[in-house]
Design a protein around this motif. Structure first.
Motif, PDB file in Angstrom:
ATOM      1  N   ALA A  25       5.115   9.762  -2.974  1.00  0.00           N
ATOM      2  CA  ALA A  25       5.384  11.119  -3.454  1.00  0.00           C
ATOM      3  C   ALA A  25       4.151  11.811  -4.014  1.00  0.00           C
ATOM      4  N   THR A  26       3.019  11.140  -4.005  1.00  0.00           N
ATOM      5  CA  THR A  26       1.793  11.755  -4.505  1.00  0.00           C
ATOM      6  C   THR A  26       1.286  12.784  -3.497  1.00  0.00           C
ATOM      7  N   ASP A  27       1.369  14.057  -3.887  1.00  0.00           N
ATOM      8  CA  ASP A  27       0.945  15.184  -3.042  1.00  0.00           C
ATOM      9  C   ASP A  27       1.753  15.287  -1.741  1.00  0.00           C
ATOM     10  N   ARG A  28       2.966  14.731  -1.748  1.00  0.00           N
ATOM     11  CA  ARG A  28       3.782  14.796  -0.523  1.00  0.00           C
ATOM     12  C   ARG A  28       5.247  15.079  -0.873  1.00  0.00           C
ATOM     13  N   ASN A  29       5.911  15.825   0.007  1.00  0.00           N
ATOM     14  CA  ASN A  29       7.362  15.951  -0.073  1.00  0.00           C
ATOM     15  C   ASN A  29       7.968  15.098   1.039  1.00  0.00           C
ATOM     16  N   MET A  30       9.289  15.131   1.197  1.00  0.00           N
ATOM     17  CA  MET A  30       9.937  14.271   2.186  1.00  0.00           C
ATOM     18  C   MET A  30       9.500  14.605   3.606  1.00  0.00           C
ATOM     19  N   THR A  31       9.274  15.877   3.875  1.00  0.00           N
ATOM     20  CA  THR A  31       8.829  16.270   5.218  1.00  0.00           C
ATOM     21  C   THR A  31       7.462  15.686   5.526  1.00  0.00           C
ATOM     22  N   ASP A  32       6.576  15.732   4.532  1.00  0.00           N
ATOM     23  CA  ASP A  32       5.235  15.164   4.717  1.00  0.00           C
ATOM     24  C   ASP A  32       5.309  13.660   4.955  1.00  0.00           C
ATOM     25  N   ILE A  33       6.173  12.997   4.199  1.00  0.00           N
ATOM     26  CA  ILE A  33       6.296  11.535   4.313  1.00  0.00           C
ATOM     27  C   ILE A  33       6.808  11.144   5.696  1.00  0.00           C
ATOM     28  N   LYS A  34       7.789  11.894   6.204  1.00  0.00           N
ATOM     29  CA  LYS A  34       8.359  11.565   7.512  1.00  0.00           C
ATOM     30  C   LYS A  34       7.371  11.792   8.651  1.00  0.00           C
ATOM     31  N   SER A  35       6.343  12.600   8.403  1.00  0.00           N
ATOM     32  CA  SER A  35       5.350  12.868   9.443  1.00  0.00           C
ATOM     33  C   SER A  35       4.216  11.844   9.453  1.00  0.00           C
ATOM     34  N   LEU A  36       4.175  10.949   8.464  1.00  0.00           N
ATOM     35  CA  LEU A  36       3.123   9.937   8.395  1.00  0.00           C
ATOM     36  C   LEU A  36       3.327   8.868   9.465  1.00  0.00           C
ATOM     37  N   SER A  37       2.225   8.345   9.970  1.00  0.00           N
ATOM     38  CA  SER A  37       2.302   7.252  10.935  1.00  0.00           C
ATOM     39  C   SER A  37       2.532   5.937  10.197  1.00  0.00           C
ATOM     40  N   HIS A  38       2.845   4.898  10.939  1.00  0.00           N
ATOM     41  CA  HIS A  38       3.066   3.584  10.330  1.00  0.00           C
ATOM     42  C   HIS A  38       1.813   3.099   9.604  1.00  0.00           C
ATOM     43  N   ASP A  39       0.670   3.313  10.223  1.00  0.00           N
ATOM     44  CA  ASP A  39      -0.587   2.872   9.612  1.00  0.00           C
ATOM     45  C   ASP A  39      -0.851   3.622   8.310  1.00  0.00           C
ATOM     46  N   GLU A  40      -0.559   4.924   8.300  1.00  0.00           N
ATOM     47  CA  GLU A  40      -0.802   5.725   7.101  1.00  0.00           C
ATOM     48  C   GLU A  40       0.124   5.301   5.959  1.00  0.00           C
ATOM     49  N   ILE A  41       1.368   4.983   6.287  1.00  0.00           N
ATOM     50  CA  ILE A  41       2.302   4.542   5.248  1.00  0.00           C
ATOM     51  C   ILE A  41       1.882   3.185   4.690  1.00  0.00           C
ATOM     52  N   ALA A  42       1.492   2.272   5.580  1.00  0.00           N
ATOM     53  CA  ALA A  42       1.051   0.950   5.127  1.00  0.00           C
ATOM     54  C   ALA A  42      -0.181   1.073   4.244  1.00  0.00           C
ATOM     55  N   SER A  43      -1.108   1.960   4.623  1.00  0.00           N
ATOM     56  CA  SER A  43      -2.323   2.165   3.835  1.00  0.00           C
ATOM     57  C   SER A  43      -2.003   2.781   2.479  1.00  0.00           C
ATOM     58  N   THR A  44      -1.073   3.738   2.464  1.00  0.00           N
ATOM     59  CA  THR A  44      -0.689   4.397   1.210  1.00  0.00           C
ATOM     60  C   THR A  44      -0.043   3.406   0.248  1.00  0.00           C
ATOM     61  N   LEU A  45       0.807   2.542   0.788  1.00  0.00           N
ATOM     62  CA  LEU A  45       1.511   1.570  -0.052  1.00  0.00           C
ATOM     63  C   LEU A  45       0.644   0.361  -0.387  1.00  0.00           C
ATOM     64  N   GLY A  46      -0.420   0.149   0.406  1.00  0.00           N
ATOM     65  CA  GLY A  46      -1.297  -0.996   0.174  1.00  0.00           C
ATOM     66  C   GLY A  46      -0.658  -2.310   0.566  1.00  0.00           C
ATOM     67  N   ILE A  47       0.160  -2.281   1.625  1.00  0.00           N
ATOM     68  CA  ILE A  47       0.835  -3.501   2.079  1.00  0.00           C
ATOM     69  C   ILE A  47       0.668  -3.640   3.583  1.00  0.00           C
ATOM     70  N   SER A  48       0.997  -4.823   4.093  1.00  0.00           N
ATOM     71  CA  SER A  48       0.880  -5.093   5.519  1.00  0.00           C
ATOM     72  C   SER A  48       2.102  -4.554   6.266  1.00  0.00           C
ATOM     73  N   LYS A  49       1.886  -4.152   7.504  1.00  0.00           N
ATOM     74  CA  LYS A  49       2.997  -3.669   8.323  1.00  0.00           C
ATOM     75  C   LYS A  49       3.956  -4.792   8.700  1.00  0.00           C
ATOM     76  N   ASP A  50       3.520  -6.022   8.506  1.00  0.00           N
ATOM     77  CA  ASP A  50       4.372  -7.167   8.828  1.00  0.00           C
ATOM     78  C   ASP A  50       5.247  -7.587   7.653  1.00  0.00           C
TER      79      ASP A  50
END
Length: 216
Positions: A25-50
């Motif tokens: 939610a940092t600088d993002r709303n739900m629409t922004d979050i849904k537009s993120l790629s898998h890699d971007e979400i994993a990087s934002t959360l600091g976790i592995s995609k696995d």
């Protein structure tokens, strides 16, 4: 950087941990979050995609996207579904039906509603044949029915409106079931013949005919 509190709260309500909700939610709303790629979400959360945590977060985001699409889709009404809705409306049954009155004789159209001019001519010709109303038209050099000799009934008459509405409701149902069905044309009921059947104490029943006209 600003954390969107409403977005963070929404994510937590959906089952995302406070830590991950805060990051997303940092600088993002739900629409922004849904537009993120898998890699971007994993990087934002600091976790592995696995990881299981990543899978759970992605499931929440994907579900929100599908719900949004379902809501948008449900608002679309096609002509076909609208025809079914008009046919099934309960208020139609509550309207006054002149034919239900005990003093009004049974009345019906001669022939089906949705027929061609040729079919209409043949049906009415057969029905009115005992009254010898068939004559030869010298201008067209074809036989015609002298329907103008029949008693008239206005198209605005309550009985005509009941017959018209009933026929159009059935025709709309056919159109809903078959998109290739040719619907009734505007003003189709004008110049049609109504068959009037009255109960008679002596004859059992009497039959008369009336011509539907748009004006006197």
């Amino acid at each position: 950087m600003v954390v969107k509190s409403a977005t963070k709260k929404r994510l937590m309500e959906l089952g995302v941990s406070e830590e991950f909700a805060h990051k997303l939610a940092t600088d993002r709303n739900m629409t922004d979050i849904k537009s993120l790629s898998h890699d971007e979400i994993a990087s934002t959360l600091g976790i592995s995609k696995d990881s299981e945590s990543f899978t759970n977060v992605m499931a929440v985001i994907a579900e929100q996207g599908s719900r949004r699409r379902a809501q948008k889709k449900s608002k679309k009404i096609t002509i076909r579904s609208r025809a079914i809705d008009d046919f099934d409306r309960p208020e139609i049954e509550l309207r006054f039906n002149a034919l239900n009155h005990e003093l009004v004789p049974h009345q019906e159209l001669v022939g089906d509603a949705n027929i061609s001019e040729e079919e209409q001519f043949e049906v009415e010709k057969k029905e009115l044949e005992p009254w010898k109303m068939i004559e030869f038209d010298e201008e067209t050099e074809k036989h015609r029915i002298a329907k103008e000799l029949l008693p008239k009934i206005l198209i605005t008459d309550p009985v005509v409106q009941v017959l018209k509405e009933r026929a159009e409701s059935l025709d709309n149902a056919k159109l809903a079931a078959d998109p290739e069905h040719k619907p009734l044309a505007a003003g189709w009921i004008a110049d049609r013949v109504i068959k009037v059947i009255r109960k008679s104490p002596s004859a059992g029943k009497t039959i008369a005919y009336r011509l539907i006209v748009e004006g006197n």
